[in-house]
Design an enzyme around this catalytic site. Structure first.
Site, PDB file in Angstrom:
ATOM      1  N   ASN A  71      34.135  26.777 -22.061  1.00  0.00           N
ATOM      2  CA  ASN A  71      35.521  27.257 -22.025  1.00  0.00           C
ATOM      3  C   ASN A  71      35.777  28.364 -23.050  1.00  0.00           C
ATOM      4  OD1 ASN A  71      36.847  25.887 -20.002  1.00  0.00           O
ATOM      5  ND2 ASN A  71      37.583  24.234 -21.319  1.00  0.00           N
TER       6      ASN A  71
ATOM      7  N   ASP B 255      38.372  17.097 -16.740  1.00  0.00           N
ATOM      8  CA  ASP B 255      37.742  18.326 -17.228  1.00  0.00           C
ATOM      9  C   ASP B 255      36.979  18.085 -18.529  1.00  0.00           C
ATOM     10  OD1 ASP B 255      38.657  19.824 -15.104  1.00  0.00           O
ATOM     11  OD2 ASP B 255      40.577  20.216 -16.074  1.00  0.00           O
TER      12      ASP B 255
HETATM   13  N1  LIG Z   1      47.275  24.095 -26.008  1.00  0.00           N
HETATM   14  C1  LIG Z   1      46.324  23.982 -25.112  1.00  0.00           C
HETATM   15  O1  LIG Z   1      46.455  24.329 -23.933  1.00  0.00           O
HETATM   16  C2  LIG Z   1      44.992  23.492 -25.540  1.00  0.00           C
HETATM   17  C3  LIG Z   1      44.766  23.124 -26.863  1.00  0.00           C
HETATM   18  C4  LIG Z   1      43.491  22.674 -27.191  1.00  0.00           C
HETATM   19  C5  LIG Z   1      42.479  22.599 -26.238  1.00  0.00           C
HETATM   20  N2  LIG Z   1      42.768  22.970 -24.956  1.00  0.00           N
HETATM   21  C6  LIG Z   1      41.709  22.973 -23.926  1.00  0.00           C
HETATM   22  O2  LIG Z   1      41.105  21.698 -23.853  1.00  0.00           O
HETATM   23  C7  LIG Z   1      39.722  21.863 -23.742  1.00  0.00           C
HETATM   24  C8  LIG Z   1      39.041  20.636 -24.245  1.00  0.00           C
HETATM   25  O3  LIG Z   1      39.332  19.609 -23.349  1.00  0.00           O
HETATM   26  P1  LIG Z   1      39.518  18.100 -23.839  1.00  0.00           P
HETATM   27  O4  LIG Z   1      39.496  17.225 -22.650  1.00  0.00           O
HETATM   28  O5  LIG Z   1      38.585  17.827 -24.938  1.00  0.00           O
HETATM   29  O6  LIG Z   1      40.971  18.153 -24.457  1.00  0.00           O
HETATM   30  P2  LIG Z   1      42.338  17.485 -23.943  1.00  0.00           P
HETATM   31  O7  LIG Z   1      42.135  16.028 -23.678  1.00  0.00           O
HETATM   32  O8  LIG Z   1      43.414  17.908 -24.902  1.00  0.00           O
HETATM   33  O9  LIG Z   1      42.587  18.175 -22.522  1.00  0.00           O
HETATM   34  C9  LIG Z   1      43.043  19.455 -22.429  1.00  0.00           C
HETATM   35  C10 LIG Z   1      43.575  19.786 -21.039  1.00  0.00           C
HETATM   36  O10 LIG Z   1      43.001  21.057 -20.724  1.00  0.00           O
HETATM   37  C11 LIG Z   1      42.530  21.022 -19.399  1.00  0.00           C
HETATM   38  N3  LIG Z   1      41.397  21.939 -19.277  1.00  0.00           N
HETATM   39  C12 LIG Z   1      40.197  21.897 -19.914  1.00  0.00           C
HETATM   40  N4  LIG Z   1      39.413  22.910 -19.515  1.00  0.00           N
HETATM   41  C13 LIG Z   1      40.137  23.604 -18.588  1.00  0.00           C
HETATM   42  C14 LIG Z   1      39.870  24.752 -17.805  1.00  0.00           C
HETATM   43  N5  LIG Z   1      38.732  25.413 -17.894  1.00  0.00           N
HETATM   44  N6  LIG Z   1      40.830  25.167 -16.936  1.00  0.00           N
HETATM   45  C15 LIG Z   1      41.998  24.512 -16.830  1.00  0.00           C
HETATM   46  N7  LIG Z   1      42.307  23.434 -17.559  1.00  0.00           N
HETATM   47  C16 LIG Z   1      41.389  22.982 -18.431  1.00  0.00           C
HETATM   48  C17 LIG Z   1      42.156  19.584 -19.123  1.00  0.00           C
HETATM   49  O11 LIG Z   1      42.276  19.290 -17.746  1.00  0.00           O
HETATM   50  C18 LIG Z   1      43.195  18.805 -19.916  1.00  0.00           C
HETATM   51  O12 LIG Z   1      44.318  18.516 -19.117  1.00  0.00           O
HETATM   52  C19 LIG Z   1      39.412  23.090 -24.556  1.00  0.00           C
HETATM   53  O13 LIG Z   1      38.217  23.681 -24.169  1.00  0.00           O
HETATM   54  C20 LIG Z   1      40.640  23.947 -24.301  1.00  0.00           C
HETATM   55  O14 LIG Z   1      40.477  24.858 -23.234  1.00  0.00           O
HETATM   56  C21 LIG Z   1      43.991  23.394 -24.599  1.00  0.00           C
HETATM   57  N1  LIG Z   2      34.702   7.511 -15.289  1.00  0.00           N
HETATM   58  C1  LIG Z   2      36.028   7.453 -15.136  1.00  0.00           C
HETATM   59  N2  LIG Z   2      36.559   6.532 -14.311  1.00  0.00           N
HETATM   60  C2  LIG Z   2      37.883   6.469 -14.119  1.00  0.00           C
HETATM   61  N3  LIG Z   2      38.780   7.252 -14.733  1.00  0.00           N
HETATM   62  C3  LIG Z   2      38.325   8.171 -15.579  1.00  0.00           C
HETATM   63  C4  LIG Z   2      36.921   8.340 -15.813  1.00  0.00           C
HETATM   64  N4  LIG Z   2      36.763   9.360 -16.684  1.00  0.00           N
HETATM   65  C5  LIG Z   2      37.990   9.815 -16.970  1.00  0.00           C
HETATM   66  N5  LIG Z   2      38.942   9.110 -16.308  1.00  0.00           N
HETATM   67  C6  LIG Z   2      40.386   9.305 -16.395  1.00  0.00           C
HETATM   68  O1  LIG Z   2      40.666  10.655 -16.653  1.00  0.00           O
HETATM   69  C7  LIG Z   2      41.323  10.822 -17.901  1.00  0.00           C
HETATM   70  C8  LIG Z   2      40.919  12.136 -18.514  1.00  0.00           C
HETATM   71  O2  LIG Z   2      39.532  12.266 -18.589  1.00  0.00           O
HETATM   72  P1  LIG Z   2      38.841  13.441 -19.377  1.00  0.00           P
HETATM   73  O3  LIG Z   2      38.968  13.251 -20.853  1.00  0.00           O
HETATM   74  O4  LIG Z   2      37.476  13.588 -18.800  1.00  0.00           O
HETATM   75  O5  LIG Z   2      39.653  14.707 -18.914  1.00  0.00           O
HETATM   76  P2  LIG Z   2      40.756  15.654 -19.598  1.00  0.00           P
HETATM   77  O6  LIG Z   2      40.081  16.676 -20.410  1.00  0.00           O
HETATM   78  O7  LIG Z   2      41.792  14.819 -20.262  1.00  0.00           O
HETATM   79  O8  LIG Z   2      41.247  16.433 -18.315  1.00  0.00           O
HETATM   80  P3  LIG Z   2      42.156  16.121 -17.104  1.00  0.00           P
HETATM   81  O9  LIG Z   2      43.462  16.774 -17.384  1.00  0.00           O
HETATM   82  O10 LIG Z   2      41.404  16.750 -15.977  1.00  0.00           O
HETATM   83  O11 LIG Z   2      42.299  14.633 -16.948  1.00  0.00           O
HETATM   84  C9  LIG Z   2      40.927   9.581 -18.666  1.00  0.00           C
HETATM   85  O12 LIG Z   2      41.827   9.251 -19.670  1.00  0.00           O
HETATM   86  C10 LIG Z   2      40.930   8.552 -17.558  1.00  0.00           C
HETATM   87  O13 LIG Z   2      42.240   8.127 -17.260  1.00  0.00           O
END
Ligand SMILES: NC(=O)c1ccc[n+]([C@@H]2O[C@H](COP(=O)([O-])OP(=O)(O)OC[C@H]3O[C@@H](n4cnc5c(N)ncnc54)[C@H](O)[C@@H]3O)[C@@H](O)[C@H]2O)c1
Ligand SMILES: Nc1ncnc2c1ncn2[C@@H]1O[C@H](COP(=O)(O)OP(=O)(O)OP(=O)(O)O)[C@@H](O)[C@H]1O
Length: 294
Positions: free
Chosen positions: A149, A74
């Protein structure tokens, strides 16, 4: 068909994902353009059999592109939206990550689902975004002053709570005394807002949610408002600055600044396949279907 391909990371399964995409593409006439940083890494890994053109930034994307493929989770989808901006290019998310709420195509389904884009057998799920404006807006935002978001205000360099004075269309709503406040789109309603007790909105709901983060006004509850509401937030704190986040991006802003938040006049279009629709995702990813009683 002209397709942009983007990923943030190269992991052990990236090669397999790209190879599956190419297996599908070889049956069609496709012009592929890679994002430059992602291309650099996959070139180093020597997994491509020929050179491909690249794009460097959102400026290189235009109406000639038919599709933007995001390979990741995401977080990568949120980054993909910063490339596409208001260009209306549909974004298709291949889930290489964990949850994949926005990136809905599982790796195992690439060969089954990707041909559907050439058969035009998919829907577009248009997603509302929020924009941020304030006097003296941070240049580092580089016109990335919108969120798919949510926009969040939160405390900085202090454990003390902040007070968030909130106005809707000019009318005073409340002064939240909390760790912060989330203004969420329907898309964001399954993200941070959900973790703070907010309701889930379906993507087509013309609403926003205001969700306080750990409010000490115990009666304060998440509030659903029409998405054409003009929202103003003013943060007071013991510190001189507070944080503002737009999805994954974060900036520091002087306290007492009036933050103006409203719906953008463009949307982000996500590709949605049959059986990977929002309601399927809800059941699968939030494990609603796991209750064995029904
Ligand atoms: N406590 C929390 O739940 C919390 C705290 C900070 C940010 N977030 C979310 O993380 C997003 C940023 O993502 P990131 O990857 O930079 O941070 P991150 O790596 O901490 O990932 C946050 C998690 O939120 C999930 N997520 C993101 N957008 C989502 C959506 N629209 N619906 C369901 N799940 C969703 C992702 O799959 C990931 O597992 C922010 O926009 C916010 O929505 C959640
Ligand atoms: N291009 C890619 N190829 C393979 N694995 C990937 C790639 N991009 C992301 N991933 C895997 O997905 C993980 C999460 O990626 P990303 O930061 O895009 O998502 P997230 O916000 O943490 O959400 P989610 O919960 O959906 O993983 C990475 O740490 C990695 O393990």
């Amino acid at each position: 068909m002209k397709i942009a391909i983007y990923g943030q990371y190269y992991k052990e399964n990236t090669q397999e994902i790209i190879s599956k995409i190419f297996t599908v593409f070889k049956n069609y006439t496709v012009e592929i353009v890679f994002e430059s940083n992602f291309y650099k890494v996959i070139e180093e890994e020597k997994i491509l059999q020929q050179p491909f053109p690249i794009f460097n930034s959102h400026k290189d994307l235009d109406g000639s592109f038919d599709m933007f493929i995001s390979i990741g989770g995401d977080g990568t989808m949120l980054r993909a939206a910063t490339f596409v901006r208001d260009k209306n290019i549909p974004i298709l998310g291949i889930n290489a990550g964990r949850l994949g709420f926005l990136a809905t195509v599982p790796q195992e389904s690439i060969e089954k689902l990707l041909p559907l884009i050439f058969e035009k057998n998919y829907n577009i799920s248009s997603r509302t975004l929020l924009s941020l404006d304030y006097e003296g807006k941070d240049e580092s935002l580089d016109n990335l002053d919108y969120a798919l978001n949510e926009i969040t205000v939160s405390r900085k360099d202090t454990t003390s709570m902040i007070t968030v004075e909130t106005r809707l269309d000019g009318d005073y709503l409340n002064s939240y005394w909390a760790d912060g406040l989330i203004i969420s789109t329907p898309t964001g309603s399954t993200g941070y807002s959900l973790s703070c007790g907010g309701p889930i909105l379906t993507p087509g709901a013309n609403s926003l949610v205001i969700t306080p983060i750990a409010p000490h006004n115990l009666n304060a509850r998440p509030l659903v408002i029409p998405d054409d509401t003009y929202i103003e937030l003013k943060v007071s704190s013991r510190e001189e600055q507070h944080l503002v986040s737009l999805d994954s991006r974060i900036i520091a802003v002087e306290t007492e600044t009036i933050l103006k938040i409203q719906k953008t006049d463009f949307k982000i279009n996500l590709v949605e396949f049959p059986h990977e629709k929002f309601l399927d995702t809800l059941r699968k990813k939030l494990l609603w279907g796991e209750d064995k009683r029904n």
